[in-house]
Motif scaffolding. Structure first.
Motif, PDB file in Angstrom:
ATOM      1  N   UNK A   1       0.830  -1.198   0.000  1.00  0.00           N
ATOM      2  CA  UNK A   1       0.000   0.000   0.000  1.00  0.00           C
ATOM      3  C   UNK A   1       0.873   1.260   0.000  1.00  0.00           C
ATOM      4  N   UNK A   2       1.921   1.276   0.797  1.00  0.00           N
ATOM      5  CA  UNK A   2       2.763   2.466   0.908  1.00  0.00           C
ATOM      6  C   UNK A   2       3.561   2.713  -0.370  1.00  0.00           C
ATOM      7  N   UNK A   3       4.127   1.657  -0.950  1.00  0.00           N
ATOM      8  CA  UNK A   3       4.896   1.828  -2.179  1.00  0.00           C
ATOM      9  C   UNK A   3       3.972   2.265  -3.310  1.00  0.00           C
ATOM     10  N   UNK A   4       2.795   1.689  -3.369  1.00  0.00           N
ATOM     11  CA  UNK A   4       1.836   2.099  -4.406  1.00  0.00           C
ATOM     12  C   UNK A   4       1.503   3.579  -4.282  1.00  0.00           C
ATOM     13  N   UNK A   5       1.329   4.047  -3.064  1.00  0.00           N
ATOM     14  CA  UNK A   5       1.015   5.454  -2.838  1.00  0.00           C
ATOM     15  C   UNK A   5       2.138   6.349  -3.368  1.00  0.00           C
ATOM     16  N   UNK A   6       3.369   5.925  -3.183  1.00  0.00           N
ATOM     17  CA  UNK A   6       4.504   6.699  -3.685  1.00  0.00           C
ATOM     18  C   UNK A   6       4.587   6.632  -5.209  1.00  0.00           C
ATOM     19  N   UNK A   7       4.299   5.484  -5.792  1.00  0.00           N
ATOM     20  CA  UNK A   7       4.302   5.366  -7.247  1.00  0.00           C
ATOM     21  C   UNK A   7       3.267   6.296  -7.868  1.00  0.00           C
ATOM     22  N   UNK A   8       2.076   6.311  -7.302  1.00  0.00           N
ATOM     23  CA  UNK A   8       1.025   7.174  -7.825  1.00  0.00           C
ATOM     24  C   UNK A   8       1.388   8.643  -7.682  1.00  0.00           C
ATOM     25  N   UNK A   9       2.094   8.977  -6.608  1.00  0.00           N
ATOM     26  CA  UNK A   9       2.442  10.378  -6.352  1.00  0.00           C
ATOM     27  C   UNK A   9       3.362  10.940  -7.428  1.00  0.00           C
ATOM     28  N   UNK A  10       4.172  10.085  -8.069  1.00  0.00           N
ATOM     29  CA  UNK A  10       5.064  10.560  -9.131  1.00  0.00           C
ATOM     30  C   UNK A  10       4.478  10.286 -10.515  1.00  0.00           C
ATOM     31  N   UNK A  11       3.197   9.932 -10.571  1.00  0.00           N
ATOM     32  CA  UNK A  11       2.521   9.765 -11.849  1.00  0.00           C
ATOM     33  C   UNK A  11       2.623   8.401 -12.473  1.00  0.00           C
ATOM     34  N   UNK A  12       3.141   7.410 -11.755  1.00  0.00           N
ATOM     35  CA  UNK A  12       3.239   6.072 -12.325  1.00  0.00           C
ATOM     36  C   UNK A  12       1.895   5.360 -12.274  1.00  0.00           C
ATOM     37  N   UNK A  13       1.733   4.420 -13.170  1.00  0.00           N
ATOM     38  CA  UNK A  13       0.534   3.589 -13.199  1.00  0.00           C
ATOM     39  C   UNK A  13       0.775   2.385 -12.300  1.00  0.00           C
ATOM     40  N   UNK A  14      -0.051   2.267 -11.262  1.00  0.00           N
ATOM     41  CA  UNK A  14       0.078   1.159 -10.316  1.00  0.00           C
ATOM     42  C   UNK A  14      -1.315   0.578 -10.093  1.00  0.00           C
ATOM     43  N   UNK A  15      -1.774  -0.288 -10.987  1.00  0.00           N
ATOM     44  CA  UNK A  15      -3.157  -0.771 -10.924  1.00  0.00           C
ATOM     45  C   UNK A  15      -3.458  -1.529  -9.632  1.00  0.00           C
ATOM     46  N   UNK A  16      -4.670  -1.338  -9.147  1.00  0.00           N
ATOM     47  CA  UNK A  16      -5.169  -2.027  -7.957  1.00  0.00           C
ATOM     48  C   UNK A  16      -6.400  -2.821  -8.348  1.00  0.00           C
ATOM     49  N   UNK A  17      -6.378  -4.102  -8.105  1.00  0.00           N
ATOM     50  CA  UNK A  17      -7.522  -4.934  -8.467  1.00  0.00           C
ATOM     51  C   UNK A  17      -8.749  -4.466  -7.689  1.00  0.00           C
ATOM     52  N   UNK A  18      -9.810  -4.209  -8.420  1.00  0.00           N
ATOM     53  CA  UNK A  18     -11.046  -3.726  -7.819  1.00  0.00           C
ATOM     54  C   UNK A  18     -11.280  -2.249  -8.031  1.00  0.00           C
ATOM     55  N   UNK A  19     -10.243  -1.493  -8.419  1.00  0.00           N
ATOM     56  CA  UNK A  19     -10.409  -0.043  -8.554  1.00  0.00           C
ATOM     57  C   UNK A  19     -11.230   0.340  -9.788  1.00  0.00           C
ATOM     58  N   UNK A  20     -11.421  -0.588 -10.720  1.00  0.00           N
ATOM     59  CA  UNK A  20     -12.188  -0.294 -11.928  1.00  0.00           C
ATOM     60  C   UNK A  20     -13.625  -0.781 -11.836  1.00  0.00           C
ATOM     61  N   UNK A  21     -14.072  -1.138 -10.645  1.00  0.00           N
ATOM     62  CA  UNK A  21     -15.415  -1.716 -10.495  1.00  0.00           C
ATOM     63  C   UNK A  21     -16.506  -0.769 -10.971  1.00  0.00           C
ATOM     64  N   UNK A  22     -16.288   0.539 -10.861  1.00  0.00           N
ATOM     65  CA  UNK A  22     -17.296   1.506 -11.286  1.00  0.00           C
ATOM     66  C   UNK A  22     -16.892   2.234 -12.565  1.00  0.00           C
ATOM     67  N   UNK A  23     -15.888   1.734 -13.250  1.00  0.00           N
ATOM     68  CA  UNK A  23     -15.440   2.377 -14.487  1.00  0.00           C
ATOM     69  C   UNK A  23     -16.451   2.135 -15.600  1.00  0.00           C
ATOM     70  N   UNK A  24     -16.504   3.020 -16.594  1.00  0.00           N
ATOM     71  CA  UNK A  24     -17.330   2.743 -17.778  1.00  0.00           C
ATOM     72  C   UNK A  24     -16.872   1.437 -18.423  1.00  0.00           C
ATOM     73  N   UNK A  25     -17.799   0.735 -19.044  1.00  0.00           N
ATOM     74  CA  UNK A  25     -17.476  -0.571 -19.621  1.00  0.00           C
ATOM     75  C   UNK A  25     -16.344  -0.474 -20.642  1.00  0.00           C
ATOM     76  N   UNK A  26     -16.387   0.556 -21.498  1.00  0.00           N
ATOM     77  CA  UNK A  26     -15.339   0.695 -22.516  1.00  0.00           C
ATOM     78  C   UNK A  26     -13.990   0.991 -21.871  1.00  0.00           C
ATOM     79  N   UNK A  27     -13.994   1.833 -20.845  1.00  0.00           N
ATOM     80  CA  UNK A  27     -12.746   2.135 -20.150  1.00  0.00           C
ATOM     81  C   UNK A  27     -12.166   0.901 -19.492  1.00  0.00           C
TER      82      UNK A  27
END
Length: 710
Positions: free
Chosen positions: A499-525
């Motif tokens: 969790x902590x490393x992911x937070x740092x990756x996101x802070x510098x603009x890196x893509x760090x996917x988290x399973x479940x974070x797209x649950x409410x995304x548009x279907x095409x996205x």
């Protein structure tokens, strides 16, 4: 049609960029919106080249500001009498098009937020373009040449200008050039941004569970206890800012640091307590002022939340260089780790992040050594000297890892190394060194590795070998022997560490996917991201979560197939359809596929997938279905070529036999009628080009025969 390309995939990016700009310009004309194709291409170029993640469809406010106020002023050269279009207006149109064509990144801001970001900086754009200190070197000198009356299309004139400038005969803005050079030397140059590939998706428990884990950390309890002990009134410290010995003894017992106080006369000789106090200072939990140690009042909410306190402590580890690996007195020197502490710690943690297997200590150690060799140029040192330096740095790195284990960010175990760490040939030659930017990981290009490895591990396993192949083979043999001789120390991030490393990756603009974070995304996205970035297992898990979050299963599947149906790019639609089918449970994907065989819109994609998966033989297709598959192949060929002139050449290269195929495809019932009309126009241009090519060939052949006759 991908929306992210590897940093080295220039040809693929240029093809996709050209197609995207071509479609954008056409759409903008239909909508009556302003667009400059050159500036739209420059915007996509910025996201590909100058940002750490390279996601073409994701535009956060910082990207908008950086494009308009930094990248375009730095890179766009306007020739004399030339005036570029409306860059803010073009960007607004590009953002609208990305959302309208379902290419916008689902993790990015809403369209309204991105448009508001453009509005916020649009008025500053003209001034930024005119500010010479923001320019790049190429733009600076080309503009100076134009102002000197040089014809920028005349290479000889440009060369004469360069020679005059080298002799000091050209007047230029010295202050602006000095600022440009300072920025370049300082690395404050967008084109120098380090690209990082996306990490593998990770799974994390809810914050409630992470909070429970953080509460169980002894370090969290000790930091909170120290802050409460200091309190609002503070505790007196010595003139050098250290704890008084009586207070230090009290804290050793109260916090359970494990320091021995027997015979100790100064709190400076209590290393565990000293580290804890320094840690609390760096975490902004306590501070020293006017001879007293106080609890920081603003830290109360953090102290009350164990997860936030844990994360604050983790981030503070990057500021503990002196406390952890600094020399204790003038009699000692720091190890190599001291000079690269923050970068090395970042790289090690990024390497462990999203690893599917625990990292063996020998592999991590040897890869870190390669970083030292590049940073400190140890090649000419005797082996005994190098090994002594490496040993010192290894002990310091273990000290840092011990602290991270105590915090609960890393867990240690012993066991056999996974075979993936064994089957690497280090004899091909490598390029070592610490990463210079936010890409993270212990760097180096590589040899054959499993495709599903996270990028940091792939880079790590392809770390640089000596130039001598024999030395490289001996090193590989020794390392393999060490890894297979018996159980070794294994390291991996805990859930809190992830969790902590992911937070740092996101802070510098890196893509760090988290399973479940797209649950409410548009279907095409959802389908677009899964097709671009997810491995099959993670895609299957993410897709199952999305379907479960959208109510009745059949209705959710209809949303997903509708997203494929409405995707205007055929290649991307095929990729979205493929990842949907692969992500469904065994049998369900095939049933969906066969059920869509007769769908007027999706039949071409369904038939292509059935054929690709060998679920439908050519003999079992009807003539009409054969034509649909043929038309789909040609339409995708046009897209893969990039449209326009490149597509004309691709069609011409198919030879005379392609004419009948194109004619048949144009008579098919394929639903993409605009695409077929484009194919018809391109095919006509290809015929003209083929005729011209044939005439030129006959003319050349005739000239050769004439020369032989003479």
């Amino acid at each position: 049609m991908r929306m992210r390309f590897d940093a080295g995939a220039e040809d693929e990016f240029q093809v996709a960029c050209g197609l995207l700009v071509e479609r954008l310009v056409g759409w903008a004309g239909e909508q009556g919106l302003p667009v400059d194709g050159f500036l739209a291409g420059a915007a996509l170029d910025y996201r590909h080249r100058a940002t750490v993640d390279g996601r073409l469809g994701l535009w956060e406010p910082r990207h908008v500001e950086e494009l308009l106020l930094c990248w375009l002023p730095q890179t766009i050269t306007e020739h004399s009498g030339e005036e570029r279009g409306d860059a803010p207006g073009t960007l607004r149109t590009l953002l609208r098009y990305l959302h309208a064509s379902q290419l916008a990144g689902p993790r990015g801001p809403a369209l309204e937020e991105s448009l508001a970001a453009v509005d916020a900086v649009a008025e500053q754009y003209s001034a930024a373009m005119a500010d010479r200190s923001r320019w790049g070197l190429a733009r600076f000198w080309m503009t100076t040449a134009a102002e000197e009356g040089v014809d920028l299309q005349d290479e000889a004139a440009l060369q004469r200008f360069v020679e005059r400038a080298q002799r000091g005969e050209v007047a230029y803005d010295e202050d602006a050039l000095e600022t440009i050079m300072e920025r370049r030397l300082a690395g404050d140059w967008l084109s120098d941004a380090a690209r990082a590939e996306p990490q593998l998706p990770v799974a994390l428990p809810a914050d409630g569970e992470l909070r429970r884990q953080a509460e169980a950390s002894a370090i969290v309890a000790q930091l909170r206890g120290l802050a409460e002990w200091a309190g609002r009134e503070g505790r007196a410290v010595t003139a050098t800012g250290r704890l008084r010995m009586a207070d230090a003894r009290e804290l050793v017992d109260a916090l359970g640091t494990g320091d021995s106080t027997e015979g100790v006369r100064s709190s400076a000789d209590l290393p565990r307590l000293g580290l804890l106090v320094e840690w609390a200072k760096k975490a902004r939990l306590v501070r020293v002022a006017k001879g007293r140690l106080y609890a920081v009042a603003k830290a109360r909410p953090v102290l009350a939340d164990p997860l936030q306190l844990w994360l604050r402590a983790f981030d503070a580890c990057f500021e503990l260089r002196q406390a952890l690996v600094g020399a204790r007195s003038g009699w000692y020197v720091e190890s190599m780790l001291f000079d690269v502490y923050e970068d090395m710690l970042e790289d090690v943690l990024n390497t462990l992040y999203s690893l599917p297997y625990p990292m063996p200590w020998p592999r991590l150690r040897d890869s870190v050594h390669l970083g030292y060799q590049a940073e400190f140029q140890l090649g000419g040192q005797p082996d005994a000297v190098s090994q002594a330096w490496f040993g010192h740095a290894d002990r310091d790195l273990r000290t840092v890892l011990d602290v991270l284990v105590d915090l609960g960010a890393i867990e240690r175990d012993r066991g056999m190394a996974d075979p993936v760490f064994l089957d690497v040939d280090l004899s091909d030659g490598l390029s070592d060194g610490l990463s210079d930017g936010p890409s993270g990981g212990l760097s180096g290009p590589g040899s054959e590795l499993p495709a599903d490895l996270p990028p940091e591990l792939a880079e790590l396993l392809s770390a640089v070998a000596p130039a001598d192949p024999a030395v490289a083979r001996e090193r590989a043999r020794a390392q393999r022997e060490e890894l297979t001789a018996g159980p070794v120390e294994l390291l991996r991030l805990t859930e809190l560490g992830t969790r902590a490393v992911r937070q740092r990756l996101l802070a510098v603009g890196r893509d760090a996917p988290l399973i479940g974070e797209l649950a409410q995304a548009p279907a095409a996205g959802l389908l677009g991201v899964l097709a671009d970035d997810y491995d099959p297992d993670a895609a299957r898990t993410e897709l199952a979560g999305w379907i479960a979050a959208h109510g009745e299963r059949d209705a959710a599947l209809r949303q997903l197939t509708e997203a494929v149906r409405s995707m205007p790019f055929r290649v991307r639609a095929q990729a979205m359809f493929a990842v949907l089918l692969t992500g469904l449970p065994d049998g369900e994907g095939e049933r969906l596929l066969r059920g869509l065989r007769g769908d007027a819109q999706l039949a071409p994609l369904a038939l292509s997938e059935l054929a690709h998966r060998q679920l439908l033989s050519p003999e079992d297709m009807t003539d009409a279905e054969h034509l649909l598959v043929l038309a789909e192949s040609l339409l995708q060929l046009v897209e893969l070529a990039g449209g326009g002139d490149a597509a004309v050449e691709a069609l011409r290269a198919q030879g005379p036999a392609a004419r009948d195929a194109i004619a048949a495809a144009l008579d098919s019932a394929h639903p993409d009628r605009p695409g077929l009309e484009e194919l018809r126009a391109l095919a006509a241009r290809a015929r003209v080009a083929s005729g011209r090519h044939a005439r030129n060939a006959r003319r050349s052949s005739g000239k050769r025969r004439g020369k032989r006759g003479r």
